[in-house]
Motif scaffolding. Structure first.
Motif, PDB file in Angstrom:
ATOM      1  N   LEU A  72      39.514  33.986  49.628  1.00 46.88           N
ATOM      2  CA  LEU A  72      40.102  34.793  50.680  1.00 46.88           C
ATOM      3  C   LEU A  72      39.776  34.162  52.021  1.00 46.88           C
ATOM      4  CD1 LEU A  72      37.599  36.895  51.854  1.00 46.88           C
ATOM      5  CD2 LEU A  72      37.976  37.730  49.561  1.00 46.88           C
ATOM      6  N   THR A  73      40.669  34.360  52.984  1.00 48.74           N
ATOM      7  CA  THR A  73      40.493  33.806  54.317  1.00 48.74           C
ATOM      8  C   THR A  73      40.344  34.947  55.313  1.00 48.74           C
ATOM      9  OG1 THR A  73      41.797  31.843  53.797  1.00 48.74           O
ATOM     10  CG2 THR A  73      41.549  32.390  56.124  1.00 48.74           C
ATOM     11  N   THR A  80      37.672  30.284  55.272  1.00 53.98           N
ATOM     12  CA  THR A  80      38.058  30.574  53.890  1.00 53.98           C
ATOM     13  C   THR A  80      36.815  30.574  53.024  1.00 53.98           C
ATOM     14  OG1 THR A  80      40.253  29.632  54.195  1.00 53.98           O
ATOM     15  CG2 THR A  80      39.451  29.786  51.936  1.00 53.98           C
ATOM     16  N   TYR A  81      36.718  31.583  52.166  1.00 51.37           N
ATOM     17  CA  TYR A  81      35.582  31.753  51.264  1.00 51.37           C
ATOM     18  C   TYR A  81      36.096  31.602  49.834  1.00 51.37           C
ATOM     19  CZ  TYR A  81      34.180  33.825  55.648  1.00 51.37           C
ATOM     20  OH  TYR A  81      33.950  34.050  56.984  1.00 51.37           O
ATOM     21  N   ILE A  82      35.376  30.823  49.044  1.00 50.18           N
ATOM     22  CA  ILE A  82      35.846  30.466  47.712  1.00 50.18           C
ATOM     23  C   ILE A  82      34.898  30.972  46.629  1.00 50.18           C
ATOM     24  CG2 ILE A  82      37.079  28.440  48.565  1.00 50.18           C
ATOM     25  CD1 ILE A  82      34.718  26.726  47.545  1.00 50.18           C
ATOM     26  N   ILE A 100      44.909  36.580  51.216  1.00 51.35           N
ATOM     27  CA  ILE A 100      44.491  36.264  49.846  1.00 51.35           C
ATOM     28  C   ILE A 100      45.700  35.687  49.114  1.00 51.35           C
ATOM     29  CG2 ILE A 100      43.379  37.130  47.757  1.00 51.35           C
ATOM     30  CD1 ILE A 100      43.092  39.490  50.443  1.00 51.35           C
ATOM     31  N   PRO A 101      46.044  34.425  49.363  1.00 50.25           N
ATOM     32  CA  PRO A 101      47.282  33.867  48.806  1.00 50.25           C
ATOM     33  C   PRO A 101      47.294  33.752  47.288  1.00 50.25           C
ATOM     34  CG  PRO A 101      46.010  32.159  49.896  1.00 50.25           C
ATOM     35  CD  PRO A 101      45.337  33.461  50.198  1.00 50.25           C
ATOM     36  N   ASN A 102      46.155  33.497  46.667  1.00 46.44           N
ATOM     37  CA  ASN A 102      46.118  33.259  45.219  1.00 46.44           C
ATOM     38  C   ASN A 102      45.381  34.342  44.444  1.00 46.44           C
ATOM     39  OD1 ASN A 102      47.457  30.684  45.440  1.00 46.44           O
ATOM     40  ND2 ASN A 102      45.562  29.963  46.373  1.00 46.44           N
TER      41      ASN A 102
END
Length: 114
Positions: A72-73, A80-82, A100-102
């Protein structure tokens, strides 16, 4: 009363997903444990792919978040946090809104101070 004592169990078989009350449609949660006296809880939180949240969030509780899947960014921080990242937010810390594109799934622990 405190959170219940729970030994390992399959949450997929025992706890269903539900829409988060007051949140944008599609943001769902699974409450794993809850202290009914304080409101403190542990939950899984899921955002669908393509979600764009619209709120700057500020809470009156401690919030710990671990990203299990996705990313999410934070649109205000432009960060951006992964998967695998962790946050510990004190009451009053601002965060969001998010892109939250994905899709994203987090483990969240909320703790209200007495």
């Amino acid at each position: 009363m405190a959170k219940p004592e729970l030994e390992f169990f399959d949450h997929d078989l025992n706890i269903g997903w539900r829409q988060v009350e007051g949140a944008q449609k599609g943001i769902i949660e699974k409450i794993l444990s809850l202290d009914p006296e304080t409101g403190s809880y542990t939950r899984l939180l899921k955002f669908p792919p393509g979600m764009l949240t619209n709120e700057l969030l500020v809470h009156d509780f401690w919030e710990e978040v671990y990203i299990l899947k996705g990313s999410l960014t934070d649109l205000n921080k432009e960060e951006t946090y992964i998967e695998g990242m962790y946050a510990c937010r004190p009451p009053g810390m601002k965060h969001g809104p998010y892109n939250i594109p994905n899709g994203c799934m987090t483990l969240e622990i909320r703790t209200y101070e007495k």
